[in-house]
Motif scaffolding. Structure first.
Motif, PDB file in Angstrom:
ATOM      1  N   GLY A   1     -19.857   2.438  23.547  1.00 38.89           N
ATOM      2  CA  GLY A   1     -18.880   3.474  23.260  1.00 38.89           C
ATOM      3  C   GLY A   1     -18.381   3.383  21.832  1.00 38.89           C
ATOM      4  O   GLY A   1     -19.169   3.236  20.891  1.00 38.89           O
ATOM      5  N   PRO A   2     -17.061   3.419  21.637  1.00 41.37           N
ATOM      6  CA  PRO A   2     -16.496   3.388  20.285  1.00 41.37           C
ATOM      7  C   PRO A   2     -16.555   1.996  19.677  1.00 41.37           C
ATOM      8  O   PRO A   2     -16.892   1.013  20.350  1.00 41.37           O
ATOM      9  N   VAL A   3     -16.216   1.920  18.414  1.00 44.97           N
ATOM     10  CA  VAL A   3     -16.072   0.638  17.734  1.00 44.97           C
ATOM     11  C   VAL A   3     -14.688   0.093  18.074  1.00 44.97           C
ATOM     12  O   VAL A   3     -13.682   0.781  17.878  1.00 44.97           O
ATOM     13  N   PHE A   4     -14.628  -1.112  18.605  1.00 47.32           N
ATOM     14  CA  PHE A   4     -13.344  -1.743  18.918  1.00 47.32           C
ATOM     15  C   PHE A   4     -12.868  -2.538  17.706  1.00 47.32           C
ATOM     16  O   PHE A   4     -13.646  -3.267  17.092  1.00 47.32           O
ATOM     17  N   VAL A   5     -11.585  -2.406  17.368  1.00 47.22           N
ATOM     18  CA  VAL A   5     -10.983  -3.157  16.276  1.00 47.22           C
ATOM     19  C   VAL A   5      -9.812  -3.954  16.833  1.00 47.22           C
ATOM     20  O   VAL A   5      -8.864  -3.379  17.381  1.00 47.22           O
ATOM     21  N   VAL A   6      -9.885  -5.269  16.719  1.00 44.30           N
ATOM     22  CA  VAL A   6      -8.816  -6.140  17.207  1.00 44.30           C
ATOM     23  C   VAL A   6      -7.766  -6.265  16.104  1.00 44.30           C
ATOM     24  O   VAL A   6      -8.008  -6.884  15.069  1.00 44.30           O
ATOM     25  N   LEU A   7      -6.612  -5.665  16.318  1.00 46.69           N
ATOM     26  CA  LEU A   7      -5.533  -5.719  15.327  1.00 46.69           C
ATOM     27  C   LEU A   7      -4.617  -6.918  15.557  1.00 46.69           C
ATOM     28  O   LEU A   7      -4.098  -7.495  14.607  1.00 46.69           O
ATOM     29  N   GLU A   8      -4.416  -7.274  16.806  1.00 51.83           N
ATOM     30  CA  GLU A   8      -3.626  -8.454  17.162  1.00 51.83           C
ATOM     31  C   GLU A   8      -4.267  -9.102  18.385  1.00 51.83           C
ATOM     32  O   GLU A   8      -4.842  -8.419  19.234  1.00 51.83           O
ATOM     33  N   GLY A   9      -4.139 -10.431  18.479  1.00 54.48           N
ATOM     34  CA  GLY A   9      -4.681 -11.144  19.621  1.00 54.48           C
ATOM     35  C   GLY A   9      -6.105 -11.636  19.397  1.00 54.48           C
ATOM     36  O   GLY A   9      -6.685 -11.450  18.330  1.00 54.48           O
TER      37      GLY A   9
ATOM     38  N   GLY B   1      -8.278  -8.467  13.046  1.00 51.40           N
ATOM     39  CA  GLY B   1      -9.018  -7.935  11.903  1.00 51.40           C
ATOM     40  C   GLY B   1     -10.491  -7.749  12.168  1.00 51.40           C
ATOM     41  O   GLY B   1     -11.187  -7.063  11.411  1.00 51.40           O
ATOM     42  N   ASP B   2     -10.992  -8.343  13.257  1.00 54.18           N
ATOM     43  CA  ASP B   2     -12.424  -8.244  13.552  1.00 54.18           C
ATOM     44  C   ASP B   2     -12.744  -6.929  14.252  1.00 54.18           C
ATOM     45  O   ASP B   2     -11.976  -6.448  15.091  1.00 54.18           O
ATOM     46  N   ALA B   3     -13.901  -6.363  13.906  1.00 55.24           N
ATOM     47  CA  ALA B   3     -14.414  -5.165  14.566  1.00 55.24           C
ATOM     48  C   ALA B   3     -15.660  -5.527  15.349  1.00 55.24           C
ATOM     49  O   ALA B   3     -16.358  -6.484  15.023  1.00 55.24           O
ATOM     50  N   CYS B   4     -15.934  -4.749  16.381  1.00 54.39           N
ATOM     51  CA  CYS B   4     -17.045  -5.071  17.286  1.00 54.39           C
ATOM     52  C   CYS B   4     -18.144  -4.024  17.194  1.00 54.39           C
ATOM     53  O   CYS B   4     -17.883  -2.828  17.356  1.00 54.39           O
ATOM     54  N   ASP B   5     -19.354  -4.478  16.914  1.00 53.00           N
ATOM     55  CA  ASP B   5     -20.558  -3.700  17.177  1.00 53.00           C
ATOM     56  C   ASP B   5     -20.654  -2.401  16.391  1.00 53.00           C
ATOM     57  O   ASP B   5     -20.604  -1.304  16.941  1.00 53.00           O
ATOM     58  N   LEU B   6     -20.843  -2.558  15.081  1.00 51.93           N
ATOM     59  CA  LEU B   6     -20.959  -1.408  14.197  1.00 51.93           C
ATOM     60  C   LEU B   6     -22.137  -0.514  14.579  1.00 51.93           C
ATOM     61  O   LEU B   6     -22.040   0.707  14.556  1.00 51.93           O
ATOM     62  N   HIS B   7     -23.271  -1.128  14.925  1.00 52.84           N
ATOM     63  CA  HIS B   7     -24.484  -0.347  15.179  1.00 52.84           C
ATOM     64  C   HIS B   7     -24.934  -0.384  16.633  1.00 52.84           C
ATOM     65  O   HIS B   7     -26.030   0.079  16.941  1.00 52.84           O
TER      66      HIS B   7
ATOM     67  N   LEU C   1      -3.802  -6.094  20.755  1.00 52.26           N
ATOM     68  CA  LEU C   1      -3.623  -4.719  20.300  1.00 52.26           C
ATOM     69  C   LEU C   1      -4.961  -4.269  19.754  1.00 52.26           C
ATOM     70  O   LEU C   1      -5.458  -4.831  18.772  1.00 52.26           O
ATOM     71  N   VAL C   2      -5.560  -3.294  20.424  1.00 55.43           N
ATOM     72  CA  VAL C   2      -6.939  -2.902  20.118  1.00 55.43           C
ATOM     73  C   VAL C   2      -7.000  -1.422  19.773  1.00 55.43           C
ATOM     74  O   VAL C   2      -6.533  -0.570  20.534  1.00 55.43           O
ATOM     75  N   ALA C   3      -7.571  -1.127  18.605  1.00 52.18           N
ATOM     76  CA  ALA C   3      -7.816   0.263  18.203  1.00 52.18           C
ATOM     77  C   ALA C   3      -9.267   0.606  18.503  1.00 52.18           C
ATOM     78  O   ALA C   3     -10.146  -0.259  18.464  1.00 52.18           O
ATOM     79  N   THR C   4      -9.522   1.854  18.834  1.00 49.46           N
ATOM     80  CA  THR C   4     -10.892   2.315  19.055  1.00 49.46           C
ATOM     81  C   THR C   4     -11.193   3.424  18.053  1.00 49.46           C
ATOM     82  O   THR C   4     -10.395   4.341  17.862  1.00 49.46           O
ATOM     83  N   ILE C   5     -12.340   3.296  17.404  1.00 51.41           N
ATOM     84  CA  ILE C   5     -12.780   4.311  16.454  1.00 51.41           C
ATOM     85  C   ILE C   5     -14.018   4.974  17.046  1.00 51.41           C
ATOM     86  O   ILE C   5     -15.035   4.315  17.289  1.00 51.41           O
ATOM     87  N   ASP C   6     -13.911   6.273  17.291  1.00 45.23           N
ATOM     88  CA  ASP C   6     -15.022   7.014  17.860  1.00 45.23           C
ATOM     89  C   ASP C   6     -16.271   6.846  17.001  1.00 45.23           C
ATOM     90  O   ASP C   6     -16.192   6.770  15.777  1.00 45.23           O
ATOM     91  N   ARG C   7     -17.410   6.761  17.657  1.00 41.70           N
ATOM     92  CA  ARG C   7     -18.666   6.514  16.941  1.00 41.70           C
ATOM     93  C   ARG C   7     -18.921   7.561  15.862  1.00 41.70           C
ATOM     94  O   ARG C   7     -19.319   7.248  14.747  1.00 41.70           O
ATOM     95  N   THR C   8     -18.652   8.842  16.172  1.00 45.20           N
ATOM     96  CA  THR C   8     -18.864   9.910  15.190  1.00 45.20           C
ATOM     97  C   THR C   8     -17.927   9.738  14.003  1.00 45.20           C
ATOM     98  O   THR C   8     -18.324   9.904  12.842  1.00 45.20           O
TER      99      THR C   8
END
Length: 240
Positions: free
Chosen positions: A47-55, A77-83, A101-108
């Protein structure tokens, strides 16, 4: 609000004010996730790219016999699975270790960010290369380092990574990793790990207890581990 994801990328290359604004917008709606919750599971469609902001979080695989291998620890600060979106399904799972605290960035949206903003694209690629370098270091540990070298090397890595992102500037680090979780990342039993930790404590190099890592003698710990930080590519941070 502090954004360790942006801070991390800034360490890998210059970002313009517009780049920073775009990254802030992309991570502006994070969600709170309880500890020990899967963000995505092996076999799921990426799915989206997960970004760990806290934890803290981890990557892991479950073997047919039910045992677990932890493949990586993720810090703020780590992001998961760019490709990973190029694949049909996930080949591993990602789980929070602590409340996060996790942000999600849509693949598009991520694709557009990288297409339109070369500064972000370069920093993301470097971050991915550092992740791959870390994986190679883990493979080397599992294949060639002795038990005490393996444990010492992981402690050096976790401490240095945490210091790099401002989680500590003292010899002590809050390390929310159980001995079972550490054992699963090191390919050891908890009993064996406990013996090695005692050996490291007796040597005066470090003490791990009650969720806290104390690096009592950094030089000795580095020597035991045979630790070389080059795979974390901190030189890029210093040059940026």
């Amino acid at each position: 609000m502090e954004n360790r994801f942006i801070d991390k990328l800034h360490g890998f290359g210059p970002l313009s004010d517009e780049d920073v604004a775009a990254l802030k917008a992309a991570t502006s709606k994070p969600r709170n996730v309880a500890g020990r919750r899967d963000l995505i599971r092996e076999g799921d469609r990426p799915g989206p790219v997960f970004v760990v902001l806290e934890g803290w979080a981890c990557r892991y695989k479950i073997l047919p016999n039910g045992t677990r291998q932890v493949l990586a620890f993720l810090m703020p600060g780590d992001a998961c699975d760019l490709h990973i979106g190029l694949l049909a399904e996930m080949d591993h799972s990602i789980q929070t270790i602590t409340p996060a605290l996790v942000a999600t960035i849509d693949r598009t949206e991520m694709d557009e960010l990288m297409d339109r903003r070369p500064g972000i694209a370069k920093a993301m690629y470097v971050a991915q290369l550092v992740d791959e370098g870390t994986m190679r270091a883990w493979i080397t540990s599992m294949g060639r380092r002795t038990s005490i070298e393996r444990v010492a090397h992981l402690m050096c890595e976790l401490y240095l990574r945490a210091r790099n992102i401002g989680l500590t500037d003292e010899p002590e680090l809050a390390l929310p990793l159980s001995q079972l979780l550490l054992a699963d990342s090191l390919g050891m039993t908890p009993v064996h790990l406990n013996r090695v930790l005692k050996e490291l404590r007796v040597s005066g190099a470090m003490i791990l207890q009650r969720g806290s890592l104390l690096v009592a003698d950094p030089g000795k710990l580095v020597q035991i581990a045979g630790f070389d930080e080059n795979y974390l590519h901190r030189r890029l941070r210093r040059a940026a």
